[in-house]
Design a protein around this motif. Structure first.
Motif, PDB file in Angstrom:
ATOM      1  N   MET A 190     -10.620   0.800   3.575  1.00 42.33           N
ATOM      2  CA  MET A 190      -9.463   1.334   4.309  1.00 42.33           C
ATOM      3  C   MET A 190      -8.203   1.157   3.459  1.00 42.33           C
ATOM      4  O   MET A 190      -7.948   0.089   2.911  1.00 42.33           O
ATOM      5  N   MET A 191      -7.441   2.258   3.323  1.00 44.62           N
ATOM      6  CA  MET A 191      -6.196   2.164   2.563  1.00 44.62           C
ATOM      7  C   MET A 191      -5.184   1.304   3.325  1.00 44.62           C
ATOM      8  O   MET A 191      -5.273   1.136   4.535  1.00 44.62           O
ATOM      9  N   THR A 192      -4.217   0.764   2.587  1.00 48.52           N
ATOM     10  CA  THR A 192      -3.190  -0.080   3.215  1.00 48.52           C
ATOM     11  C   THR A 192      -1.799   0.351   2.784  1.00 48.52           C
ATOM     12  O   THR A 192      -0.938  -0.461   2.497  1.00 48.52           O
ATOM     13  N   ASN A 193      -1.593   1.657   2.709  1.00 43.91           N
ATOM     14  CA  ASN A 193      -0.270   2.176   2.412  1.00 43.91           C
ATOM     15  C   ASN A 193       0.670   1.934   3.581  1.00 43.91           C
ATOM     16  O   ASN A 193       0.239   1.790   4.722  1.00 43.91           O
ATOM     17  N   THR A 222      12.646  11.766   0.101  1.00 43.24           N
ATOM     18  CA  THR A 222      11.338  12.262  -0.345  1.00 43.24           C
ATOM     19  C   THR A 222      11.396  12.790  -1.778  1.00 43.24           C
ATOM     20  O   THR A 222      10.422  12.682  -2.529  1.00 43.24           O
ATOM     21  N   LEU A 223      12.525  13.369  -2.169  1.00 46.12           N
ATOM     22  CA  LEU A 223      12.670  13.842  -3.542  1.00 46.12           C
ATOM     23  C   LEU A 223      12.607  12.676  -4.529  1.00 46.12           C
ATOM     24  O   LEU A 223      12.130  12.812  -5.657  1.00 46.12           O
ATOM     25  N   LYS A 224      13.058  11.510  -4.069  1.00 46.61           N
ATOM     26  CA  LYS A 224      13.094  10.331  -4.938  1.00 46.61           C
ATOM     27  C   LYS A 224      11.764   9.580  -4.938  1.00 46.61           C
ATOM     28  O   LYS A 224      11.257   9.198  -5.997  1.00 46.61           O
ATOM     29  N   THR A 225      11.177   9.365  -3.756  1.00 46.90           N
ATOM     30  CA  THR A 225       9.983   8.521  -3.665  1.00 46.90           C
ATOM     31  C   THR A 225       8.675   9.303  -3.741  1.00 46.90           C
ATOM     32  O   THR A 225       7.626   8.721  -4.008  1.00 46.90           O
ATOM     33  N   LYS A 226       8.700  10.611  -3.461  1.00 41.86           N
ATOM     34  CA  LYS A 226       7.521  11.473  -3.494  1.00 41.86           C
ATOM     35  C   LYS A 226       6.338  10.894  -2.700  1.00 41.86           C
ATOM     36  O   LYS A 226       5.250  10.658  -3.249  1.00 41.86           O
ATOM     37  N   PRO A 227       6.522  10.656  -1.405  1.00 40.53           N
ATOM     38  CA  PRO A 227       5.420  10.149  -0.585  1.00 40.53           C
ATOM     39  C   PRO A 227       4.428  11.263  -0.252  1.00 40.53           C
ATOM     40  O   PRO A 227       4.695  12.452  -0.492  1.00 40.53           O
ATOM     41  N   LEU A 228       3.294  10.895   0.308  1.00 35.50           N
ATOM     42  CA  LEU A 228       2.398  11.875   0.919  1.00 35.50           C
ATOM     43  C   LEU A 228       2.986  12.241   2.273  1.00 35.50           C
ATOM     44  O   LEU A 228       3.325  11.363   3.065  1.00 35.50           O
ATOM     45  N   LEU A 229       3.104  13.533   2.532  1.00 33.73           N
ATOM     46  CA  LEU A 229       3.628  14.000   3.815  1.00 33.73           C
ATOM     47  C   LEU A 229       2.504  14.636   4.624  1.00 33.73           C
ATOM     48  O   LEU A 229       1.735  15.443   4.103  1.00 33.73           O
ATOM     49  N   THR A 237      -1.376  17.967  -3.600  1.00 36.40           N
ATOM     50  CA  THR A 237      -2.014  16.807  -2.975  1.00 36.40           C
ATOM     51  C   THR A 237      -3.260  16.393  -3.750  1.00 36.40           C
ATOM     52  O   THR A 237      -4.152  17.198  -3.990  1.00 36.40           O
ATOM     53  N   SER A 238      -3.323  15.122  -4.122  1.00 36.20           N
ATOM     54  CA  SER A 238      -4.477  14.619  -4.873  1.00 36.20           C
ATOM     55  C   SER A 238      -5.650  14.330  -3.936  1.00 36.20           C
ATOM     56  O   SER A 238      -5.488  14.262  -2.708  1.00 36.20           O
ATOM     57  N   ASP A 239      -6.822  14.139  -4.532  1.00 40.26           N
ATOM     58  CA  ASP A 239      -8.003  13.801  -3.721  1.00 40.26           C
ATOM     59  C   ASP A 239      -7.792  12.476  -2.987  1.00 40.26           C
ATOM     60  O   ASP A 239      -8.227  12.321  -1.841  1.00 40.26           O
ATOM     61  N   ASN A 240      -7.143  11.512  -3.646  1.00 38.34           N
ATOM     62  CA  ASN A 240      -6.881  10.231  -2.995  1.00 38.34           C
ATOM     63  C   ASN A 240      -5.948  10.408  -1.797  1.00 38.34           C
ATOM     64  O   ASN A 240      -6.154   9.790  -0.735  1.00 38.34           O
TER      65      ASN A 240
END
Length: 275
Positions: free
Chosen positions: A1-4, A87-94, A140-143
């Motif tokens: 399980m991811m922990t983001n 978001t432009l600065k941190t580039k999170p997954l949305l 979007t990456s596979d991860n």
């Protein structure tokens, strides 16, 4: 399980359902933040789940790896304008669960080149029995797709589509689908009452029959056609009912209804995507 660190923008029912599912799967509560303009709603979520809460969207986004856009479609552009600098600065997954707004429009509102997954959940997700269609853009990456899948699967099953236009069909089948079954239940209950059953008996029989049929379809090896054939004796009561459906163009009615839902989803996306 991811922990983001996950930030839910919007603390409504669907966000609450996903949070509940994540926590049931042992996701750490200190890695979840919810933002909402309603402080009472935030206080309730904090009491219920022991998660972080924040009024300021920008502050929460800056500290998060994954942003779940869980607001009403009509306010999504305003939210995107509000968090764009972060978001432009941190580039999170949305991850967007806002109905009817295409990923290209959301990405444009956020400045472009964002990793973005658009989802179409349905209301049974509120009891962790949902069905969600997902589409990932090329950034979007596979991860990141796996992270989105883990979040949405906490409230039911997930299915990916390769073409975003297919989400309009997902909307027609599963997004709007619960209402079709509720309508059928209403009609069965009313017919049972018309045939002489009391209202409570008709309702219980209809609901339990729906549950049993769904479980047989989900848990067994037979497809719906085989299941229907097994319960239909030639010249029997079920055959008479099914013949009545067929004579009244049941399949055409269903096809027309789902096509109308799909077409309306396209219209709404066009309307909501306008600047």
């Amino acid at each position: 399980m991811m922990t983001n660190h996950i930030c839910f923008i919007g603390g409504g029912n669907m966000a609450g359902s996903l949070i509940s599912g994540l926590i049931s799967n042992q996701y750490p509560t200190n890695k979840i933040t919810v933002t909402d303009p309603d402080q009472q709603k935030l206080d309730q979520l904090k009491r219920q789940f022991s998660i972080n809460t924040e009024i300021d969207n920008l502050k929460a986004v800056e500290a998060s790896d994954v942003i779940v856009l869980a607001v009403k479609p009509q306010v999504l552009k305003v939210v995107c304008d509000n968090i764009k600098t972060a978001t432009l600065k941190t580039k999170p997954l949305l991850i967007s669960i806002a109905a009817g707004i295409r990923s290209t429009d959301i990405d444009r509102w956020l400045g472009g080149n964002n990793a973005l997954v658009r989802c179409m959940p349905n209301t049974p997700a509120l009891i962790q029995a949902g069905a969600t269609g997902l589409f990932a853009n090329t950034s979007t990456s596979d991860n990141q797709k796996n992270i989105a899948d883990q979040i949405l699967s906490s409230a039911g099953i997930t299915l990916w589509v390769d073409n975003e236009a297919q989400l309009d069909a997902v909307t027609a089948v599963s997004g709007s689908g619960p209402a079709y079954f509720f309508l059928f239940l209403e009609a069965m209950q009313a017919a049972g009452k018309q045939l002489g059953l009391d209202e409570s008996t008709a309702a219980k029989l209809a609901k339990q029959t729906a549950l049993g049929a769904a479980r047989m379809a989900l848990e067994g090896d037979d497809d719906p056609t085989t299941l229907r054939e097994k319960v239909t004796s030639k010249g029997g009561t079920t055959a008479a009912a099914l013949a009545s459906f067929e004579n009244n163009n049941f399949n055409d009615i269903i096809n027309q209804a789902l096509t109308a839902a799909r077409d309306r989803a396209i219209e709404l996306a066009d309307e909501l995507g306008k600047d």
